[in-house]
Write a protein that holds these residues in place. Structure first.
Motif, mmCIF file in Angstrom:
data_model
loop_
_atom_site.group_PDB
_atom_site.id
_atom_site.type_symbol
_atom_site.label_atom_id
_atom_site.label_comp_id
_atom_site.label_asym_id
_atom_site.label_seq_id
_atom_site.Cartn_x
_atom_site.Cartn_y
_atom_site.Cartn_z
ATOM 1 N N LEU A 10 0.826 -1.217 0.000
ATOM 2 C CA LEU A 10 0.000 0.000 0.000
ATOM 3 C C LEU A 10 0.857 1.263 0.000
ATOM 4 C CD1 LEU A 10 -2.832 -1.062 2.467
ATOM 5 C CD2 LEU A 10 -2.994 -0.799 -0.025
ATOM 6 N N LEU A 11 1.985 1.217 0.711
ATOM 7 C CA LEU A 11 2.880 2.376 0.738
ATOM 8 C C LEU A 11 3.520 2.642 -0.621
ATOM 9 C CD1 LEU A 11 4.667 1.864 4.162
ATOM 10 C CD2 LEU A 11 3.088 3.710 3.550
ATOM 11 N N CYS A 12 3.642 1.633 -1.440
ATOM 12 C CA CYS A 12 4.268 1.776 -2.757
ATOM 13 C C CYS A 12 3.304 2.207 -3.854
ATOM 14 C CB CYS A 12 4.938 0.464 -3.152
ATOM 15 S SG CYS A 12 6.462 0.169 -2.262
ATOM 16 N N LEU A 13 2.023 2.244 -3.553
ATOM 17 C CA LEU A 13 1.048 2.622 -4.576
ATOM 18 C C LEU A 13 0.998 4.125 -4.788
ATOM 19 C CD1 LEU A 13 -2.029 0.361 -3.804
ATOM 20 C CD2 LEU A 13 -0.364 0.120 -5.644
ATOM 21 N N HIS A 14 0.902 4.523 -6.048
ATOM 22 C CA HIS A 14 0.685 5.924 -6.399
ATOM 23 C C HIS A 14 -0.761 6.248 -6.047
ATOM 24 C CE1 HIS A 14 0.073 9.477 -8.890
ATOM 25 N NE2 HIS A 14 1.391 9.607 -8.880
ATOM 26 N N GLU A 15 -0.969 7.360 -5.399
ATOM 27 C CA GLU A 15 -2.310 7.701 -4.902
ATOM 28 C C GLU A 15 -3.358 7.836 -5.999
ATOM 29 O OE1 GLU A 15 -2.227 11.058 -2.284
ATOM 30 O OE2 GLU A 15 -0.535 10.245 -1.171
ATOM 31 N N GLU A 16 -2.981 8.395 -7.125
ATOM 32 C CA GLU A 16 -3.960 8.634 -8.178
ATOM 33 C C GLU A 16 -4.045 7.494 -9.194
ATOM 34 O OE1 GLU A 16 -2.751 12.379 -9.752
ATOM 35 O OE2 GLU A 16 -3.182 13.437 -7.887
ATOM 36 N N LYS A 17 -2.898 6.904 -9.518
ATOM 37 C CA LYS A 17 -2.862 5.862 -10.547
ATOM 38 C C LYS A 17 -3.176 4.474 -9.996
ATOM 39 C CE LYS A 17 0.645 8.303 -13.187
ATOM 40 N NZ LYS A 17 2.011 8.259 -13.696
ATOM 41 N N PRO A 20 2.012 0.721 -8.589
ATOM 42 C CA PRO A 20 3.261 0.954 -7.870
ATOM 43 C C PRO A 20 4.031 2.120 -8.475
ATOM 44 C CG PRO A 20 3.012 -1.364 -8.391
ATOM 45 C CD PRO A 20 1.919 -0.634 -9.098
ATOM 46 N N THR A 21 4.601 2.948 -7.617
ATOM 47 C CA THR A 21 5.395 4.075 -8.089
ATOM 48 C C THR A 21 6.712 3.574 -8.657
ATOM 49 O OG1 THR A 21 6.339 4.371 -5.905
ATOM 50 C CG2 THR A 21 4.395 5.679 -6.426
ATOM 51 N N ALA A 22 7.320 4.388 -9.508
ATOM 52 C CA ALA A 22 8.553 3.990 -10.191
ATOM 53 C C ALA A 22 9.684 3.676 -9.212
ATOM 54 C CB ALA A 22 8.976 5.094 -11.153
ATOM 55 N N TYR A 23 9.795 4.422 -8.131
ATOM 56 C CA TYR A 23 10.900 4.188 -7.200
ATOM 57 C C TYR A 23 10.741 2.885 -6.420
ATOM 58 C CZ TYR A 23 7.973 5.904 -3.364
ATOM 59 O OH TYR A 23 6.974 6.061 -2.443
ATOM 60 N N CYS A 24 9.542 2.347 -6.375
ATOM 61 C CA CYS A 24 9.309 1.086 -5.652
ATOM 62 C C CYS A 24 9.574 -0.143 -6.512
ATOM 63 C CB CYS A 24 7.877 1.018 -5.154
ATOM 64 S SG CYS A 24 7.576 1.979 -3.681
ATOM 65 N N VAL A 25 9.399 -0.027 -7.810
ATOM 66 C CA VAL A 25 9.436 -1.200 -8.671
ATOM 67 C C VAL A 25 10.775 -1.940 -8.581
ATOM 68 C CG1 VAL A 25 9.298 -1.986 -11.072
ATOM 69 C CG2 VAL A 25 7.679 -0.312 -10.214
ATOM 70 N N ALA A 26 11.883 -1.226 -8.532
ATOM 71 C CA ALA A 26 13.199 -1.884 -8.514
ATOM 72 C C ALA A 26 13.455 -2.632 -7.208
ATOM 73 C CB ALA A 26 14.296 -0.856 -8.753
ATOM 74 N N GLY A 27 13.089 -2.047 -6.084
ATOM 75 C CA GLY A 27 13.408 -2.653 -4.802
ATOM 76 C C GLY A 27 12.318 -3.486 -4.177
ATOM 77 N N TYR A 30 12.629 -7.368 -3.104
ATOM 78 C CA TYR A 30 13.431 -7.636 -1.909
ATOM 79 C C TYR A 30 12.704 -7.192 -0.647
ATOM 80 C CZ TYR A 30 16.816 -8.051 -5.629
ATOM 81 O OH TYR A 30 17.444 -8.410 -6.780
ATOM 82 N N TRP A 31 12.041 -6.059 -0.717
ATOM 83 C CA TRP A 31 11.289 -5.572 0.446
ATOM 84 C C TRP A 31 10.160 -6.540 0.775
ATOM 85 C CZ3 TRP A 31 10.350 -0.166 -2.083
ATOM 86 C CH2 TRP A 31 11.569 0.494 -2.227
ATOM 87 N N LEU A 32 9.469 -6.998 -0.262
ATOM 88 C CA LEU A 32 8.352 -7.910 -0.034
ATOM 89 C C LEU A 32 8.828 -9.259 0.508
ATOM 90 C CD1 LEU A 32 6.065 -7.205 -3.112
ATOM 91 C CD2 LEU A 32 5.544 -6.755 -0.721
ATOM 92 N N GLU A 33 9.937 -9.773 -0.028
ATOM 93 C CA GLU A 33 10.470 -11.039 0.487
ATOM 94 C C GLU A 33 10.800 -10.909 1.967
ATOM 95 O OE1 GLU A 33 13.748 -11.997 -2.060
ATOM 96 O OE2 GLU A 33 12.441 -12.294 -3.779
ATOM 97 N N GLY A 34 11.454 -9.815 2.330
ATOM 98 C CA GLY A 34 11.784 -9.586 3.735
ATOM 99 C C GLY A 34 10.538 -9.462 4.591
ATOM 100 N N ALA A 35 9.554 -8.728 4.091
ATOM 101 C CA ALA A 35 8.308 -8.541 4.845
ATOM 102 C C ALA A 35 7.550 -9.866 4.989
ATOM 103 C CB ALA A 35 7.420 -7.495 4.164
ATOM 104 N N ARG A 95 4.931 -8.117 -10.432
ATOM 105 C CA ARG A 95 3.590 -8.229 -11.025
ATOM 106 C C ARG A 95 2.794 -9.361 -10.386
ATOM 107 N NH1 ARG A 95 2.996 -6.168 -16.916
ATOM 108 N NH2 ARG A 95 4.693 -4.688 -16.987
ATOM 109 N N LYS A 96 3.460 -10.482 -10.144
ATOM 110 C CA LYS A 96 2.788 -11.626 -9.512
ATOM 111 C C LYS A 96 2.296 -11.251 -8.131
ATOM 112 C CE LYS A 96 3.845 -16.135 -7.593
ATOM 113 N NZ LYS A 96 4.887 -17.096 -7.303
#
Length: 102
Positions: A10-17, A20-27, A30-35, A95-96
């Motif tokens: 939810l933190l990575c989602l763009h509010e209007e679109k 996921p925001t561009a800065y979240c897509v690359a990382g 790894y963040w999700l695996e850790g979470a 995407r998955k």
């Protein structure tokens, strides 16, 4: 119950679109695996041994497909392996994960 990986998503989602925001897509993988691993640890499904090796403590399904997928992967391992190994082995595709969370 809201999981940590869902909050992170939810933190990575763009509010209007609502994507996921561009800065979240690359990382985000790894963040999700850790979470996801943290969520399993909070539920006492996995534990850490000396030398940072993960051990499966409970094979019972959680009811969440992503968490259950990790449990199945860990269950297939003959011996505990380091956290870094699992972070590379899980390889969740953004995407998955986004599709399963949405």
């Amino acid at each position: 119950m809201v999981y940590l990986f869902e909050e992170l998503y939810l933190l990575c989602l763009h509010e209007e679109k609502v994507a996921p925001t561009a800065y979240c897509v690359a990382g985000i993988p790894y963040w999700l695996e850790g979470a996801l691993l943290i969520d399993l640890a909070i539920q006492k499904r996995i534990g850490s041994e000396p030398k940072h090796r993960l051990r499966l403590l409970s094979e019972e399904p959680t009811g969440d497909p992503l968490l259950d997928e990790i449990i199945a992967t860990l269950k297939g391992s003959e011996q505990p392996k380091k956290i870094a190994y699992w972070m590379g082995e899980l390889e969740f595709k953004p995407r998955k994960v986004f599709h399963q969370i949405s």
